[in-house]
Design an enzyme around this catalytic site. Structure first.
Site, PDB file in Angstrom:
ATOM      1  N   GLY A  15       1.542   4.437   4.311  1.00 41.33           N
ATOM      2  CA  GLY A  15       2.400   3.469   3.623  1.00 41.33           C
ATOM      3  C   GLY A  15       2.602   2.179   4.392  1.00 41.33           C
ATOM      4  O   GLY A  15       3.016   2.205   5.531  1.00 41.33           O
ATOM      5  N   SER A  16       2.334   1.043   3.791  1.00 45.08           N
ATOM      6  CA  SER A  16       2.354  -0.189   4.563  1.00 45.08           C
ATOM      7  C   SER A  16       2.131  -1.403   3.669  1.00 45.08           C
ATOM      8  O   SER A  16       2.212  -1.317   2.460  1.00 45.08           O
ATOM      9  CB  SER A  16       1.272  -0.117   5.645  1.00 45.08           C
ATOM     10  OG  SER A  16       0.080   0.385   5.090  1.00 45.08           O
ATOM     11  N   ARG A  17       1.784  -2.520   4.323  1.00 48.10           N
ATOM     12  CA  ARG A  17       1.611  -3.772   3.595  1.00 48.10           C
ATOM     13  C   ARG A  17       0.639  -4.674   4.348  1.00 48.10           C
ATOM     14  O   ARG A  17       0.537  -4.631   5.577  1.00 48.10           O
ATOM     15  CB  ARG A  17       2.981  -4.439   3.473  1.00 48.10           C
ATOM     16  CG  ARG A  17       2.996  -5.833   2.928  1.00 48.10           C
ATOM     17  CD  ARG A  17       4.429  -6.264   2.717  1.00 48.10           C
ATOM     18  NE  ARG A  17       4.621  -7.696   2.824  1.00 48.10           N
ATOM     19  CZ  ARG A  17       5.773  -8.305   2.631  1.00 48.10           C
ATOM     20  NH1 ARG A  17       6.846  -7.607   2.342  1.00 48.10           N
ATOM     21  NH2 ARG A  17       5.864  -9.610   2.746  1.00 48.10           N
ATOM     22  N   ILE A  61       1.203  -4.746   8.353  1.00 45.34           N
ATOM     23  CA  ILE A  61       2.639  -4.547   8.552  1.00 45.34           C
ATOM     24  C   ILE A  61       2.973  -3.074   8.342  1.00 45.34           C
ATOM     25  O   ILE A  61       2.691  -2.513   7.272  1.00 45.34           O
ATOM     26  CB  ILE A  61       3.470  -5.414   7.586  1.00 45.34           C
ATOM     27  CG1 ILE A  61       3.128  -6.891   7.778  1.00 45.34           C
ATOM     28  CG2 ILE A  61       4.959  -5.184   7.797  1.00 45.34           C
ATOM     29  CD1 ILE A  61       3.731  -7.795   6.736  1.00 45.34           C
ATOM     30  N   MET A  81       0.851  -1.181   0.000  1.00 40.03           N
ATOM     31  CA  MET A  81       0.000   0.000   0.000  1.00 40.03           C
ATOM     32  C   MET A  81       0.892   1.238   0.000  1.00 40.03           C
ATOM     33  O   MET A  81       1.644   1.466   0.949  1.00 40.03           O
ATOM     34  CB  MET A  81      -0.898  -0.005   1.236  1.00 40.03           C
ATOM     35  CG  MET A  81      -1.713  -1.278   1.406  1.00 40.03           C
ATOM     36  SD  MET A  81      -2.291  -1.536   3.105  1.00 40.03           S
ATOM     37  CE  MET A  81      -3.399  -0.137   3.281  1.00 40.03           C
TER      38      MET A  81
END
Length: 220
Positions: A189-191, A159, A101
């Site tokens: 911002g991430s996953r 995450i 993301m």
């Protein structure tokens, strides 16, 4: 389209800070004849406020999926599809599907299947870039497992990345959740990693741009 509640305070702080900067620019620049610089900085302030507001947007979406479908839990791009050893909960081999993301994506997170929340655990950790191979095990993260009524379980994990500094989640063990209901939010911002049964069908491929609640990841 609406704004996520996690963004109310940050948007307010952003408006106050940018408003103060704008007033200062007016007296320092426009009032002294530097009109071109004043208007340039004003444009920058508007763009910055827009970026802050759009980060916390939550689009109006309706889930249109079958009972055994696994819907996408987040907006972003598929960066990993592979068979791995899941070591936290299942402790066996699973199919991992990872969605990166960017700060421009919607950052609300939704349940991929309906069922009972069997496991919730928050892990403090590092802030490696979200696409780093060790981010799934070393970064700040939250892990969830939902068991479908057919007995199959799906693990999904928020995450944090190098920019993301706060993971928010609302799920609790024992909750009954519906497919596509919100379980959390990640700031900046991430996953998201999903760990699926080995016999699950996967309908996406690496590089696909996916939409939360809309894209079908696969089926149980």
């Amino acid at each position: 389209m609406k704004l996520h509640r996690e963004g109310y305070l940050i948007i307010l702080i952003g408006v106050l800070i940018l408003g103060a900067i704008h007033v200062g620019n007016y007296f320092l620049l426009q009032a002294t004849g530097w009109d071109w610089l004043y208007y340039l900085l004003t444009l920058g302030e508007v763009v910055m406020l827009y970026l802050i507001v759009q980060f916390f947007r939550v689009p109006n979406r309706t889930v249109n999926a079958e009972d055994l479908d696994i819907v996408c839990p987040a907006d972003g791009k598929v960066v990993v599809i592979e068979e791995v050893e899941e070591t936290e909960y299942f402790k066996d081999k699973r199919i991992q599907v990872s969605i990166f993301m960017s700060p421009l994506n919607v950052h609300a997170n939704w349940n991929p299947i309906k069922g009972i929340v069997k496991y919730v655990k928050y892990h403090p950790g590092l802030f490696l870039v979200a696409w780093h191979p060790k981010s799934s095990t070393d970064n700040e993260r939250s892990t969830f497992v939902v068991q479908h009524e057919n007995g199959k379980e799906v693990l999904f994990r928020q995450i944090a990345g190098a920019v993301a500094r706060r993971i928010c989640y609302y799920a609790k063990e024992g909750d009954k959740v519906d497919q596509g209901t919100e379980f959390g939010f990640i700031k900046f911002g991430s996953r998201i990693d999903l760990f699926l049964p080995l016999d699950a069908k996967v309908d996406v491929k690496i590089g696909d741009v996916v939409k939360g609640k809309l894209t079908k990841i696969g089926s149980l």
